[in-house]
Design a protein around this motif. Structure first.
Motif, PDB file in Angstrom:
ATOM      1  N   LYS A  56       0.835  -1.197   0.000  1.00 43.54           N
ATOM      2  CA  LYS A  56       0.000   0.000   0.000  1.00 43.54           C
ATOM      3  C   LYS A  56       0.871   1.249   0.000  1.00 43.54           C
ATOM      4  O   LYS A  56       1.789   1.366   0.809  1.00 43.54           O
ATOM      5  CB  LYS A  56      -0.900   0.002   1.236  1.00 43.54           C
ATOM      6  N   VAL A  57       0.587   2.183  -0.909  1.00 39.93           N
ATOM      7  CA  VAL A  57       1.362   3.419  -1.026  1.00 39.93           C
ATOM      8  C   VAL A  57       0.405   4.599  -0.874  1.00 39.93           C
ATOM      9  O   VAL A  57      -0.646   4.638  -1.516  1.00 39.93           O
ATOM     10  CB  VAL A  57       2.053   3.513  -2.411  1.00 39.93           C
ATOM     11  N   THR A  58       0.755   5.547  -0.012  1.00 40.88           N
ATOM     12  CA  THR A  58      -0.067   6.755   0.132  1.00 40.88           C
ATOM     13  C   THR A  58       0.333   7.754  -0.941  1.00 40.88           C
ATOM     14  O   THR A  58       1.514   8.080  -1.087  1.00 40.88           O
ATOM     15  CB  THR A  58       0.122   7.381   1.534  1.00 40.88           C
ATOM     16  N   LEU A  59      -0.650   8.232  -1.691  1.00 46.33           N
ATOM     17  CA  LEU A  59      -0.381   9.207  -2.756  1.00 46.33           C
ATOM     18  C   LEU A  59      -0.371  10.614  -2.177  1.00 46.33           C
ATOM     19  O   LEU A  59      -1.243  10.977  -1.389  1.00 46.33           O
ATOM     20  CB  LEU A  59      -1.443   9.103  -3.859  1.00 46.33           C
ATOM     21  N   SER A  60       0.612  11.391  -2.585  1.00 47.47           N
ATOM     22  CA  SER A  60       0.773  12.737  -2.020  1.00 47.47           C
ATOM     23  C   SER A  60      -0.282  13.710  -2.537  1.00 47.47           C
ATOM     24  O   SER A  60      -0.586  14.708  -1.897  1.00 47.47           O
ATOM     25  CB  SER A  60       2.159  13.280  -2.384  1.00 47.47           C
ATOM     26  N   GLY A  61      -0.854  13.415  -3.710  1.00 48.66           N
ATOM     27  CA  GLY A  61      -1.804  14.351  -4.305  1.00 48.66           C
ATOM     28  C   GLY A  61      -1.123  15.569  -4.886  1.00 48.66           C
ATOM     29  O   GLY A  61      -1.752  16.583  -5.181  1.00 48.66           O
ATOM     30  N   ASN A  62       0.210  15.464  -5.080  1.00 50.58           N
ATOM     31  CA  ASN A  62       0.997  16.603  -5.539  1.00 50.58           C
ATOM     32  C   ASN A  62       1.155  16.574  -7.062  1.00 50.58           C
ATOM     33  O   ASN A  62       1.511  15.544  -7.624  1.00 50.58           O
ATOM     34  CB  ASN A  62       2.386  16.542  -4.875  1.00 50.58           C
ATOM     35  N   PRO A  63       0.929  17.693  -7.746  1.00 50.28           N
ATOM     36  CA  PRO A  63       1.109  17.706  -9.204  1.00 50.28           C
ATOM     37  C   PRO A  63       2.548  17.478  -9.651  1.00 50.28           C
ATOM     38  O   PRO A  63       2.785  17.150 -10.811  1.00 50.28           O
ATOM     39  CB  PRO A  63       0.643  19.114  -9.600  1.00 50.28           C
ATOM     40  N   LEU A 119       2.674  10.701 -12.510  1.00 54.90           N
ATOM     41  CA  LEU A 119       1.258  10.650 -12.864  1.00 54.90           C
ATOM     42  C   LEU A 119       0.612   9.358 -12.361  1.00 54.90           C
ATOM     43  O   LEU A 119       1.130   8.268 -12.575  1.00 54.90           O
ATOM     44  CB  LEU A 119       1.095  10.734 -14.386  1.00 54.90           C
ATOM     45  N   VAL A 120      -0.543   9.500 -11.674  1.00 56.31           N
ATOM     46  CA  VAL A 120      -1.382   8.361 -11.295  1.00 56.31           C
ATOM     47  C   VAL A 120      -2.826   8.801 -11.529  1.00 56.31           C
ATOM     48  O   VAL A 120      -3.291   9.775 -10.933  1.00 56.31           O
ATOM     49  CB  VAL A 120      -1.199   7.947  -9.816  1.00 56.31           C
ATOM     50  N   ARG A 136      -9.924  10.387 -12.999  1.00 49.62           N
ATOM     51  CA  ARG A 136      -9.616  11.198 -11.814  1.00 49.62           C
ATOM     52  C   ARG A 136      -8.099  11.144 -11.654  1.00 49.62           C
ATOM     53  O   ARG A 136      -7.513  10.070 -11.551  1.00 49.62           O
ATOM     54  CB  ARG A 136     -10.308  10.634 -10.573  1.00 49.62           C
ATOM     55  N   ILE A 137      -7.468  12.319 -11.660  1.00 45.45           N
ATOM     56  CA  ILE A 137      -6.008  12.378 -11.516  1.00 45.45           C
ATOM     57  C   ILE A 137      -5.687  12.498 -10.027  1.00 45.45           C
ATOM     58  O   ILE A 137      -6.144  13.427  -9.361  1.00 45.45           O
ATOM     59  CB  ILE A 137      -5.409  13.574 -12.298  1.00 45.45           C
ATOM     60  N   TYR A 138      -4.921  11.539  -9.515  1.00 45.96           N
ATOM     61  CA  TYR A 138      -4.568  11.542  -8.088  1.00 45.96           C
ATOM     62  C   TYR A 138      -3.212  12.178  -7.829  1.00 45.96           C
ATOM     63  O   TYR A 138      -2.949  12.661  -6.731  1.00 45.96           O
ATOM     64  CB  TYR A 138      -4.580  10.102  -7.546  1.00 45.96           C
ATOM     65  N   ILE A 192      -8.987  21.262 -23.236  1.00 48.43           N
ATOM     66  CA  ILE A 192      -7.947  21.859 -22.397  1.00 48.43           C
ATOM     67  C   ILE A 192      -6.595  21.265 -22.798  1.00 48.43           C
ATOM     68  O   ILE A 192      -6.534  20.218 -23.441  1.00 48.43           O
ATOM     69  CB  ILE A 192      -8.211  21.627 -20.885  1.00 48.43           C
ATOM     70  N   GLN A 193      -5.538  21.939 -22.431  1.00 44.02           N
ATOM     71  CA  GLN A 193      -4.190  21.493 -22.786  1.00 44.02           C
ATOM     72  C   GLN A 193      -3.597  20.580 -21.728  1.00 44.02           C
ATOM     73  O   GLN A 193      -2.818  19.686 -22.037  1.00 44.02           O
ATOM     74  CB  GLN A 193      -3.271  22.710 -22.997  1.00 44.02           C
ATOM     75  N   GLU A 194      -3.943  20.827 -20.446  1.00 44.81           N
ATOM     76  CA  GLU A 194      -3.377  19.998 -19.376  1.00 44.81           C
ATOM     77  C   GLU A 194      -4.278  20.005 -18.154  1.00 44.81           C
ATOM     78  O   GLU A 194      -5.150  20.867 -18.008  1.00 44.81           O
ATOM     79  CB  GLU A 194      -1.965  20.472 -19.003  1.00 44.81           C
ATOM     80  N   ALA A 195      -4.080  19.020 -17.298  1.00 42.16           N
ATOM     81  CA  ALA A 195      -4.829  18.907 -16.051  1.00 42.16           C
ATOM     82  C   ALA A 195      -3.890  18.368 -14.986  1.00 42.16           C
ATOM     83  O   ALA A 195      -2.962  17.630 -15.289  1.00 42.16           O
ATOM     84  CB  ALA A 195      -6.006  17.958 -16.239  1.00 42.16           C
ATOM     85  N   HIS A 196      -4.130  18.764 -13.740  1.00 42.11           N
ATOM     86  CA  HIS A 196      -3.220  18.322 -12.674  1.00 42.11           C
ATOM     87  C   HIS A 196      -3.957  17.538 -11.600  1.00 42.11           C
ATOM     88  O   HIS A 196      -5.188  17.400 -11.648  1.00 42.11           O
ATOM     89  CB  HIS A 196      -2.456  19.519 -12.074  1.00 42.11           C
ATOM     90  N   ALA A 197      -3.215  17.031 -10.629  1.00 35.25           N
ATOM     91  CA  ALA A 197      -3.760  16.219  -9.536  1.00 35.25           C
ATOM     92  C   ALA A 197      -4.970  16.913  -8.917  1.00 35.25           C
ATOM     93  O   ALA A 197      -4.987  18.121  -8.727  1.00 35.25           O
ATOM     94  CB  ALA A 197      -2.680  15.994  -8.479  1.00 35.25           C
ATOM     95  N   GLY A 198      -5.982  16.105  -8.598  1.00 36.30           N
ATOM     96  CA  GLY A 198      -7.189  16.660  -8.002  1.00 36.30           C
ATOM     97  C   GLY A 198      -8.287  16.925  -9.002  1.00 36.30           C
ATOM     98  O   GLY A 198      -9.431  17.151  -8.632  1.00 36.30           O
ATOM     99  N   GLN A 199      -7.971  16.867 -10.312  1.00 33.21           N
ATOM    100  CA  GLN A 199      -8.947  17.193 -11.339  1.00 33.21           C
ATOM    101  C   GLN A 199      -9.686  15.944 -11.835  1.00 33.21           C
ATOM    102  O   GLN A 199      -9.179  14.833 -11.756  1.00 33.21           O
ATOM    103  CB  GLN A 199      -8.245  17.851 -12.541  1.00 33.21           C
TER     104      GLN A 199
END
Length: 761
Positions: free
Chosen positions: A362-369, A373-374, A392-394, A429-436
């Motif tokens: 189990k790995v905790t994802l930081s949610g950081n852009p 990419l996950v 959903r981008i994590y 759109i051109q790009e999306a980051h974590a949380g989107q």
């Protein structure tokens, strides 16, 4: 601008944050590009010193991302059918400026609500597919998923809650906590989603928000309290009192768009103070900081209370209760404020992945852009331009034209087009980051697949998919339309994990399985409308199961000699029922001591028993809740093979199955009926005739609310029967609970029917 930057002692770096797009500009950036982008709209301009170290720049960039993500909310709106979810979403979109006029779910204008984009949804006045949209409220970006309320489409709620950070549970102020409200709340708990409750329809006759709040505490086990008090109820519903700030809100204008803040009316001041004290007491039970101030009799400010509610809500220890009437345009803007104040941003939610390189650690994802990419594909849809995959981008950033890797298949895929969805409309759109939450075209994948940039091999945990309970035989009327028919079924299977397609081995018919009559009816109708294929539909069929009730031994030798290499395999052991409540449907255990059977043949033996369990000998339905234990056996140096042991296992299972006293299991449904009290006796008598067991009977004004457990096999055509019994005034909902053994006479009848069908085929 470029010349002045070059001559300056320090170097300017412009960082542009517009929505979810982020572009980093340096003094070498072409002036035309820079100016065009700066003119594009809202942005934040940042200044960095040329002397900044790489670490310092990285810190600055991460701080900027953090600030950007703190202003993102991913929420879902879920409830029992007909509680007003889609109406509420329509008002949210109107007040945030995403749409410019309001259309009702069952509107006379024929347009229908924005989020109900399918023709079938607008005709029936229900939501069938979850729909995603986004809007901006007070500089915050809110991504919203509107979900169906009907239990047949429960998978739509499952997959929405799987990827959301927060949710709004809508409750009807008259109907209260209903059967699907309980199901939706259970799903929110399963995915650990913090939530707000919104008691809707305060304008309706019989509205009682305090009764609903008590029901939420009793039936849903919510630790909750009201954060608002209504000013009047039913026809006299005028506005709300905010208990945190002690202000009264009134909603003026043709669509309630003007929120007027006034002092608390004197006639409800005492009630407001009492409910505020109750709110503080309830929150202080789960928040230490507020409890300390409360016990010390320190003054509690609005800010103190708001921060405590936020901490308790995000920790899932408290559910703040909002009130209003979406249809009458009252209470929606304060609810939006509550979403910003009390629900978490993406970085405040703990998300985990499984590392495939470390035995699914189990790995905790930081949610950081800035991380790798996950992203999770949680919903598929056939769009005008091919398959549309909702992601959903994590963690990390997704850009148009980038490559990403499907961890489940190992395929490397280029992203040809990236969009944000607004119901059935899309914005490139051109790009999306974590949380989107975004959508991509041209990607071949399945629902639940995980995508990364290739630097890590993480997979997200899968969502819970309930088993189908009902089947129909379908076939195209015209043989020429067989290709389109197959195409439709393949697409629907990819889109909906609860929709299954199979082939009846005896009749050769195509069998579709799903969560109920409405679920399957909708898909048959979609085949007609979307693929122009007329289909013949057989009688609905219940998905029975078989199981064993006692232990039975097996000892089977499979021996075949017909010239050349023969077949030899002997298996000894027993089958027994699994313990009650066991999550597994089938278990295989090798308890052999020694090497009577070489270990290489054990997987073939397990495969043979699994295959045999796919079809029980009573009525040919799958056998579940069974444990197979291998204790001994024998092999031959030349004639033993995987095929020999697989066949030995299949025959061994059939040999001992009847000795294990098998029984047939049928799906039992939780049926909740709401009928006028005058028809209570007739409806109750009919439920008893259908071999149902009544487990609850409550009174709600002039209506009786009856809860019963009824076999699904006895519920076909019930909607017509209920209408005739109650002069069209009764309504019911039905939800699968579990499979239970049928009565002995029913079992005999089912076995005889199965034998007769086999004899005629």
């Amino acid at each position: 601008m470029a010349r002045s930057a070059k001559s300056a002692a320090t170097c300017l770096l412009y960082t542009l944050c517009s929505g979810i797009q982020t572009t980093l500009f340096t003094p070498k950036c072409p002036p035309k590009t820079l100016i065009a982008t700066l003119l594009a709209g809202n942005f934040h301009l940042r200044y960095f010193s040329a002397g900044s170290s790489a670490a310092r720049l990285r810190e600055e960039k991460e701080a900027m991302w953090k600030e950007s993500m703190e202003k993102v909310r991913n929420i879902g709106i879920s409830a029992h059918i007909d509680s007003g979810k889609t109406t509420l979403t329509e008002r949210v979109l109107y007040y945030t400026g995403r749409i410019h006029e309001i259309h009702e779910v069952r509107g006379k204008d024929g347009v229908g609500a924005k989020m109900d984009s399918m023709d079938l949804e607008r005709e029936k006045g229900i939501t069938i597919q979850s729909a995603a949209t986004y809007c901006t409220w007070k500089d915050y970006q809110v991504n919203i998923i509107d979900t169906p309320g009907h239990v047949d489409f429960t998978i739509e709620v499952e997959r929405a809650l799987r990827v959301l950070d927060g949710a709004i549970l809508v409750l009807c102020s008259v109907g209260g906590v209903q059967s699907q409200s309980i199901t939706v709340d259970r799903q929110m708990r399963r995915y650990e989603v913090p939530r707000l409750a919104f008691i809707n329809k305060l304008d309706r006759m019989g509205a009682d928000p305090w009764k609903v709040l008590d029901q939420a505490r009793a039936k849903l086990r919510h630790h909750s309290a009201a954060v608002q008090v209504p000013i009047g109820l039913e026809d006299d519903f005028q506005g709300l009192v905010d208990l945190v700030n002690l202000k009264a809100y009134y909603f003026h204008g043709s669509n309630g768009e003007k929120v007027v803040t006034e002092d608390v009316p004197s006639n409800i001041e005492a009630l407001a103070m009492e409910k505020r004290r109750e709110l503080i007491e309830v929150v202080s039970e789960v928040d230490e900081m507020l409890a300390e101030a409360f016990l010390n009799d320190d003054p509690i400010t609005s800010t103190d209370l708001e921060e405590a509610i936020r901490r308790a809500t995000i920790a899932r220890k408290f559910v703040p209760v909002f009130m209003g009437s979406a249809f009458k345009n009252k209470g929606v803007q304060p609810l939006l404020d509550g979403v910003l104040s009390y629900l978490p941003c993406p970085t405040e939610v703990s998300n985990h992945a499984l590392d495939q390189t470390k035995d699914e650690e189990k790995v905790t994802l930081s949610g950081n852009p800035t991380g790798p990419l996950v992203a999770l594909a949680f919903k598929l849809e056939e769009g005008r331009f091919g398959q549309l995959t909702y992601l959903r981008i994590y963690e990390g950033i997704l850009r148009k034209g980038d490559f990403m890797v499907n961890v489940n298949t190992g395929k490397k895929i280029k992203i040809p087009r990236l969009v944000r969805m607004h119901a059935n409309e899309m914005e490139d759109i051109q790009e999306a980051h974590a949380g989107q939450i975004v959508a991509v075209f041209g990607i071949d994948c399945a629902s639940g697949d995980t995508f990364t940039d290739g630097s890590v091999r993480y997979t997200m945990t899968s969502m819970n998919v309930p088993e189908p309970v009902m089947s129909l035989a379908v076939s195209p009327v015209s043989k020429d339309s067989g290709g389109q028919f197959s195409k439709a079924l393949n697409r629907f299977q990819r889109e909906d994990p609860t929709f299954r397609v199979g082939l009846d081995p005896e009749s050769g018919q195509t069998i579709i399985s799903g969560m109920g009559e409405l679920h399957l009816d909708i898909y048959v109708e979609r085949i007609r409308r979307e693929y122009k294929v007329d289909a013949t539909v057989g009688k609905p069929r219940v998905n029975f199961r078989e199981t064993v009730t006692q232990r039975a031994e097996f000892d089977y030798l499979h021996k075949k000699q017909s010239g050349g290499q023969g077949q030899y395999g002997r298996v000894i052991g027993f089958v027994e029922p699994l313990p009650a409540g066991s999550p597994a449907k089938f278990e295989f255990e090798n308890m052999m001591v020694g090497q009577a059977i070489p270990s290489g043949f054990i997987p073939a033996i397990e495969k043979g028993f699994k295959e045999a369990a796919n079809s029980g000998s009573l009525i040919g339905h799958p056998v579940e809740n069974i444990r197979v234990v291998l204790t001994d056996g024998a092999s031959h140096a030349v004639d033993s093979s995987e095929l020999a042991f697989k066949l030995a296992s299949i025959y061994a299972f059939r040999q001992c199955y009847s000795a294990a006293r098998p029984v047939i299991l049928e799906p039992i449904m939780l049926v909740e009926l709401k009928v006028p009290t005058e028809f209570q006796g007739t409806v109750t008598g009919d439920i008893n005739k259908r071999k149902g067991m009544i487990v609850g009977n409550d009174q709600e004004n002039d209506d009786s609310v009856i809860t019963a457990h009824v076999p699904l096999n006895n519920m076909f055509g019930y909607s017509t029967a209920l209408r005739s019994m109650t002069q069209g005034k009764g309504e019911f909902t039905m939800e699968y609970i579990e499979h239970l053994p049928v009565a002995q006479d029913v079992q005999t009848q089912l076995i005889n029917t199965h034998k007769a069908a086999k004899g005629t085929s």
